[in-house]
Write a protein that holds these residues in place. Structure first.
Motif, short mmCIF file in Angstrom:
data_model
loop_
_atom_site.label_atom_id
_atom_site.label_comp_id
_atom_site.label_asym_id
_atom_site.label_seq_id
_atom_site.Cartn_x
_atom_site.Cartn_y
_atom_site.Cartn_z
N VAL A 68 0.86 -1.19 0.00
CA VAL A 68 0.00 0.00 0.00
C VAL A 68 0.89 1.23 0.00
CG1 VAL A 68 -1.77 1.27 1.25
CG2 VAL A 68 -1.79 -1.24 1.28
N ARG A 69 0.60 2.17 -0.92
CA ARG A 69 1.37 3.42 -0.97
C ARG A 69 0.44 4.58 -0.64
NH1 ARG A 69 4.92 3.57 -5.93
NH2 ARG A 69 2.99 3.98 -7.06
N THR A 70 0.81 5.32 0.41
CA THR A 70 -0.05 6.40 0.90
C THR A 70 0.48 7.77 0.56
OG1 THR A 70 1.09 6.36 3.04
CG2 THR A 70 -0.88 4.98 2.82
N TYR A 71 1.57 7.84 -0.21
CA TYR A 71 2.16 9.12 -0.62
C TYR A 71 2.34 9.07 -2.13
CZ TYR A 71 6.32 6.20 -0.75
OH TYR A 71 7.20 5.19 -1.02
N GLY A 72 2.59 10.24 -2.73
CA GLY A 72 2.88 10.28 -4.16
C GLY A 72 1.73 9.71 -4.97
N SER A 73 2.04 8.72 -5.79
CA SER A 73 1.03 8.05 -6.59
C SER A 73 0.32 7.04 -5.69
CB SER A 73 1.69 7.34 -7.79
OG SER A 73 0.72 6.65 -8.54
N ASP A 84 -1.20 -18.60 -13.52
CA ASP A 84 -1.62 -19.36 -14.70
C ASP A 84 -0.50 -20.24 -15.25
OD1 ASP A 84 0.07 -17.49 -15.77
OD2 ASP A 84 -1.33 -16.76 -17.29
N GLY A 85 0.72 -20.15 -14.69
CA GLY A 85 1.81 -20.98 -15.16
C GLY A 85 2.56 -20.44 -16.35
N ASP A 86 2.14 -19.28 -16.86
CA ASP A 86 2.82 -18.67 -18.01
C ASP A 86 3.83 -17.64 -17.49
OD1 ASP A 86 3.61 -17.30 -20.29
OD2 ASP A 86 1.59 -17.20 -21.14
N ARG A 87 5.12 -17.85 -17.77
CA ARG A 87 6.15 -16.95 -17.27
C ARG A 87 5.98 -15.52 -17.79
NH1 ARG A 87 11.09 -19.01 -15.24
NH2 ARG A 87 11.12 -21.28 -15.05
N ALA A 88 5.35 -15.36 -18.93
CA ALA A 88 5.24 -14.04 -19.55
C ALA A 88 4.17 -13.17 -18.92
CB ALA A 88 4.98 -14.18 -21.05
N THR A 89 3.22 -13.76 -18.21
CA THR A 89 2.11 -12.98 -17.67
C THR A 89 2.33 -12.70 -16.19
OG1 THR A 89 0.86 -14.99 -17.19
CG2 THR A 89 0.45 -13.93 -19.30
N SER A 90 2.32 -11.43 -15.84
CA SER A 90 2.43 -11.06 -14.44
C SER A 90 1.15 -11.38 -13.71
CB SER A 90 2.72 -9.55 -14.32
OG SER A 90 2.64 -9.13 -12.98
N GLU A 91 1.31 -11.73 -12.43
CA GLU A 91 0.14 -12.00 -11.58
C GLU A 91 -0.18 -10.84 -10.66
OE1 GLU A 91 -1.69 -14.54 -12.05
OE2 GLU A 91 -0.36 -15.71 -13.35
N GLY A 92 0.57 -9.71 -10.83
CA GLY A 92 0.33 -8.55 -9.98
C GLY A 92 -0.04 -7.33 -10.80
N VAL A 93 -0.74 -6.38 -10.17
CA VAL A 93 -1.12 -5.16 -10.86
C VAL A 93 -1.32 -4.05 -9.83
CG1 VAL A 93 -3.64 -5.53 -10.81
CG2 VAL A 93 -2.61 -4.22 -12.70
N PHE A 94 -1.06 -2.81 -10.24
CA PHE A 94 -1.25 -1.66 -9.36
C PHE A 94 -2.66 -1.13 -9.51
CE2 PHE A 94 -0.72 3.01 -8.54
CZ PHE A 94 -0.40 2.91 -7.19
N VAL A 95 -3.27 -0.79 -8.39
CA VAL A 95 -4.60 -0.20 -8.36
C VAL A 95 -4.43 1.26 -7.93
CG1 VAL A 95 -6.93 -0.30 -7.38
CG2 VAL A 95 -5.63 -2.42 -7.74
N TYR A 96 -4.69 2.16 -8.86
CA TYR A 96 -4.50 3.59 -8.58
C TYR A 96 -5.77 4.16 -7.97
CZ TYR A 96 -3.93 8.57 -9.39
OH TYR A 96 -3.86 9.94 -9.22
N THR A 97 -5.63 4.68 -6.74
CA THR A 97 -6.80 5.22 -6.05
C THR A 97 -6.83 6.74 -6.05
OG1 THR A 97 -5.60 5.11 -3.94
CG2 THR A 97 -6.94 3.19 -4.55
N GLY A 98 -5.66 7.38 -6.11
CA GLY A 98 -5.59 8.83 -6.09
C GLY A 98 -5.73 9.42 -4.69
N ALA A 99 -6.14 8.61 -3.74
CA ALA A 99 -6.25 9.02 -2.34
C ALA A 99 -5.69 7.88 -1.50
CB ALA A 99 -7.70 9.31 -1.97
N ALA A 100 -5.42 8.16 -0.24
CA ALA A 100 -4.83 7.14 0.61
C ALA A 100 -5.75 5.92 0.67
CB ALA A 100 -4.60 7.70 2.00
N PRO A 101 -5.25 4.74 0.29
CA PRO A 101 -6.09 3.54 0.30
C PRO A 101 -6.48 3.14 1.73
CG PRO A 101 -4.09 3.22 -1.02
CD PRO A 101 -3.90 4.46 -0.21
N THR A 102 -7.58 2.43 1.84
CA THR A 102 -8.04 1.96 3.15
C THR A 102 -7.74 0.48 3.35
OG1 THR A 102 -10.24 1.56 2.20
CG2 THR A 102 -9.86 3.68 3.27
N VAL A 103 -7.22 -0.19 2.33
CA VAL A 103 -6.89 -1.60 2.46
C VAL A 103 -5.53 -1.76 3.12
CG1 VAL A 103 -8.28 -2.25 0.45
CG2 VAL A 103 -5.86 -1.66 0.15
#
Length: 612
Positions: A68-73, A84-103
């Motif tokens: 969780v990032r509460t500063y900047g972006s 999925d077992g495919d080396r080319a596909t990432s299993e992670g992604v960033f969720v941009y909230t624009g405000a401090a996340p609550t998770v």
């Protein structure tokens, strides 16, 4: 704050998506569904750098919060524990909230939102994009879950090849190419974008900077310098093991560690792999290892001998009278102690008397008096100086600062030949007097009307006499690399448009040196300064063309050829080149700044010693 907080988020997302859609790299817009009705993170990331779902809405994407990032972006990362077992596909992604996340890390969530490709720095920067979810709706299903095991990045997992060649049909872009994480380092990092990763004990190759970040290498034997860095020795040796380290914890809660090049980040450093415009792939550490200091010391060059002339160059980084006395004292101490009080010092980035205040001031006598006084206080000689004031705001650099090159010289050891100093627009010419070369203006500016110097510093030329022998010195500060694409650009190889101006500048200096040598074949000519380019670059080759000059730094062992550290690469920017008339010489790149968190300038000075 870390680099990611320096700029607002780009508005270039839609432009990138539109371009990719037109090229057939992305699907059409609309709600996205998978074959089983459930879109997962690897479906979003896909097998290329651009999401196949960019511009589309997705619903209830499952994942575990890994950071969780509460500063900047502001936002958070999720990772799907069901890979999925495919080396080319990432299993992670960033969720941009624009405000401090609550998770919190460990929350199991479902996220609905729009898939976008965000280009840090804007579409014109050439940077790769970061796949993310925007305008999210988040449902927390449970908390305290174990995080997905981190992927270890080390010397065995990072390929030796940096990046594939870009697709000519797409303007040299790699965006549409299938990722090959076993073949290319950038493809490996892209395949891990947004995922929980770790590095073990690693050597620091880029010191802690003012933005609270440092660089490590996971390849301990890759192009090592004698002092622990990673040398950048060609356009093909990008040092694949470099990785930027930031921390997720705000600096107000935990200070970032201080490290110099050669120190070691021990233990395990773990967190999501981000991408930003100030370093590319960055491990945003949720847990950070400990820095073990190795006690790197600032170098000291040997003093010149009685019959040796010592000429140095030093970029003093926007020095003006308003800077703290401590900066003047530190720079002066380096001239006296680390450079052993050279006979001649070509200074770059001396600002005018009002510094960056844009008030029309161009004189820099107060700056130089304060600096030379500090040198005397440090135990050095009473240097005299010569320079030519620039036209207001015509030489680039910080607006209002009017940076220029300056000659300092020790009148107890060397004399300056004054020949009717010219003004900012007056060119100095080469003439033949008494069978020898001479300048019409000393000090004088080299071809100041040449378009090569537009919005850039004009070289300063001067005649010196040492033990009855004339030595010509040309002080330079070539155009910066601003506008060039980063090594992590989606264009491979990256575009380097700034190189064009530096090549033209180098050609002008080379022509001037040839004129001196035409008037006096064995004339001793020293070309010194912040060339803003590598020893293997086209600009350096243009300076050397026709045997007019030789880059002195190439006389050093390869592991010592650097004057600047950028993004973990130890590289050459500052140079001294010498004409054949100089003969034998001793060269030293004196490492006092670039490798240290505590810097008085970001450049290391250079010094050459020879008998004219």
């Amino acid at each position: 704050m870390p680099h990611i907080s320096r700029t607002s988020r780009s508005t270039a997302v839609s432009a990138l998506v539109a371009t990719a859609l037109a090229a057939g790299l992305l699907a059409a817009s609309g709600p996205a569904t998978a074959a089983d009705g459930q879109v997962r993170v690897h479906d979003i990331q896909g097998t290329t750098r651009l999401s196949p779902l960019a511009g589309r809405e997705v619903a209830d994407v499952p994942g575990i919060v890994t950071g969780v990032r509460t500063y900047g972006s502001k936002g958070f990362w999720i990772q799907d524990p069901k890979a999925d077992g495919d080396r080319a596909t990432s299993e992670g992604v960033f969720v941009y909230t624009g405000a401090a996340p609550t998770v919190r890390a460990g929350d199991a969530v479902r996220v609905s939102g729009t898939v976008t490709e965000y280009v840090p720095g804007g579409a014109n920067s050439g940077n790769q994009s970061l796949t993310q979810l925007t305008k999210p709706t988040v449902t927390v299903e449970s908390s305290g879950n174990p995080l997905p095991a981190p992927v270890t990045i080390n010397a065995k997992t990072v390929p030796s090849r940096y990046a594939p060649a870009g697709d000519p049909a797409q303007g040299g872009s790699v965006n549409g190419l299938p990722l090959k994480p076993r073949s290319y380092a950038l493809d490996l990092y892209e395949s891990l974008e947004g995922m929980n990763v770790r590095v073990g004990t690693s050597r620091v190759v880029g010191a802690t900077d003012p933005h609270a970040e440092l660089w490590v290498t996971v390849k301990p034997h890759e192009n090592t310098t004698r002092r622990g860095g990673a040398r950048y020795g060609s356009y093909e040796s990008q040092n694949t093991g470099r990785l930027q380290i930031q921390q997720l914890t705000p600096l107000s809660e935990r200070p970032f560690p201080t490290a110099d090049v050669g120190d070691v980040l021990t233990g395990s450093t773990e967190g999501p792999l981000d991408f930003n415009q100030y370093g590319g792939y960055t491990l945003t550490a949720r847990s950070l290892g400990e820095v073990v200091r190795k006690g790197l010391e600032r170098e000291r060059t040997r003093p010149q001998r009685a019959r040796e002339l010592a000429v140095a160059t030093y970029n003093v980084e926007n020095l003006d009278p308003g800077d703290p006395q401590a900066k003047f004292d530190a720079l002066a101490g380096a001239v006296v102690t680390n450079l052993a009080s050279p006979d001649i010092v070509a200074l770059e980035e001396i600002q005018d008397n009002s510094g960056a205040k844009n008030d029309g001031t161009v004189a820099a006598d107060q700056t130089l008096r304060k600096f030379t006084d500090a040198i005397v206080a440090a135990g050095g000689p009473r240097y005299a100086w010569r320079s030519v004031d620039p036209e207001n705001n015509k030489d680039g650099g910080e607006p209002g600062g009017n940076i220029r090159q300056v000659f300092l010289f020790n009148p107890e050891r060397v004399s300056f030949t004054d020949r009717g100093a010219g003004g900012a627009t007056t060119p100095t010419e080469v003439v033949r007097q008494g069978g020898r070369a001479a300048l019409t203006h000393s000090p004088g500016r080299l071809d100041p009307a040449n378009a090569a110097w537009t919005n850039s510093r004009k070289p300063l030329a001067g005649e010196f006499t040492f033990r009855g022998r004339t030595v010509f010195v040309v002080a330079n500060h070539f155009a910066s690399k601003g506008g060039d694409e980063s090594l992590t650009s989606h264009h491979q190889p990256p575009s380097r448009p700034s190189e064009v101006q530096r090549v033209k500048q180098a050609e002008a200096v080379n022509s001037f040196v040839r004129k001196i040598r035409a008037a006096e074949k064995n004339a001793a000519v020293v070309v010194a300064g912040d060339i803003n380019d590598f020893e293997f670059s086209p600009a350096t080759k243009a300076l050397e063309a026709g045997g007019a000059l030789r880059a002195g730094i190439t006389s050093l062992p390869r592991a010592e050829r650097y004057s600047y550290v950028f993004q973990g690469n130890s590289q050459v920017l500052d140079q001294i080149l010498l004409s054949p008339g100089v003969g034998r010489f001793s060269y030293d790149s004196v490492h006092v700044n670039a490798e240290f968190a505590d810097q008085n300038s970001d450049h290391d000075p250079q010094v050459v010693r020879f008998r004219p």
